[in-house]
Design a protein around this motif. Structure first.
Motif: not given
Length: 305
Positions: A31-59
């Motif tokens: 369970m603690i590993m599960f919570v760790t991975m979900i937290t890291v996964g959501l953070g990574l997903a959020g960061a990738q989406n913001i990078s994508s939006i910045l890329g869309q702004l640049e274009q």
């Protein structure tokens, strides 16, 4: 070859047995590993989406300059020529006042009744110049040149620059990374300690057997292997659960937010399959890494004979 295969089968089999010997501890570690991975996964997903939006702004169009009503065609042409002469300006696209109304009607087709009193030349929408740049990082500099230009000062209504949006997104991006990296590190440490303690229970129960194996010549790696397998198995189960759960959570977030971003800002979120590979790689490193490190730490005391 047969001997090596039998040894490998024994080590793996013992590792799987250990997983189910201490069900409560294994569940807590999982369970603690599960919570760790979900937290890291959501953070990574959020960061990738913001990078994508910045890329869309640049274009997209980093600067839009709106001009006052009533300017002559010659004045509009001079403004366009001046903008094109500025260093870092890539292209300039003019939208007339009448075209601005047409564009607004298309964009807000669901609220067509808002426009029934407007005529081609009697409406609040302004003629504008959409300006793209050769380098998006020059957005603030170019906007400042336009704002302080003697040539334009009596003709400009307002200037919209995306550098404010981009700076805000960059700050959010940094904030998300700091928060999730901090939480991730904390949870990784907690996960490692809990897995170590979980495996330590099995090791403690078999300490006499381990001592005998040491005395008859078994190597540390041979003794350690089943417990490493135990840690890896817990990690792999956590990876599978986390990927499935994160996919479901992300799907809900995507459905709730993507239409809002598209309709209001013309930004598109990444779909889960576009971020899946990066998340899977991080999960494999986390899951197996935590399992192996936790197993090794739990064995240190008992391998000293």
């Amino acid at each position: 070859m047969i001997v090596n295969y039998n040894i490998l089968s024994y080590l793996i089999g013992e590792g799987f047995k250990n997983v189910f010997k201490n069900k409560k501890s294994t569940f807590a570690a999982l369970m603690i590993m599960f919570v760790t991975m979900i937290t890291v996964g959501l953070g990574l997903a959020g960061a990738q989406n913001i990078s994508s939006i910045l890329g869309q702004l640049e274009q997209g169009v980093p600067i839009t300059l709106f001009v006052k009503d009533g300017l002559k065609d010659s004045e509009l042409a001079n403004i366009e020529e001046y903008i094109k002469s500025i260093e870092s300006v890539n292209s300039v696209t003019f939208t007339s006042k009448s075209q601005a109304l047409i564009d607004a009607k298309e964009k807000l087709a669901d609220s067509a009744d808002l426009f029934y009193t407007y005529t081609e030349n009697n409406h609040p929408f302004k003629a504008s110049y959409a300006i793209t740049l050769t380098n998006i990082n020059e957005s603030a500099k170019v906007a400042d040149i336009l704002s302080n230009s003697e040539i334009l000062k009596n003709n400009i209504e307002k200037i919209n620059s995306s550098d404010v949006v981009m700076n805000g997104l960059n700050r959010i991006d940094r904030g998300i990374k700091i928060v999730f990296i901090g939480m991730g590190i904390l949870l990784v440490v907690v996960s490692t300690v809990i897995i170590s303690n979980t495996i330590k229970l099995t090791v403690h129960a078999r300490r006499r057997e381990i001592s005998i194996m040491k005395y008859v010549g078994a190597t540390n790696n041979f003794i350690r292997a089943p417990f490493i397998v135990e840690g890896v198995v817990i990690g792999v189960i956590a990876i599978a659960l986390s990927i499935l759960s994160l996919g479901g959570i992300y799907h809900l977030i995507y459905n709730a937010c993507n239409n809002i971003l598209m309709s209001n800002f013309n930004f598109k979120m990444l779909q889960f399959n576009e971020i899946f590979q990066n998340i899977l790689i991080v999960y494999i490193i986390l899951g197996i890494g935590i399992g192996v490190i936790g197993s090794i730490l739990s064995m240190k005391k008992y391998l000293k004979v």
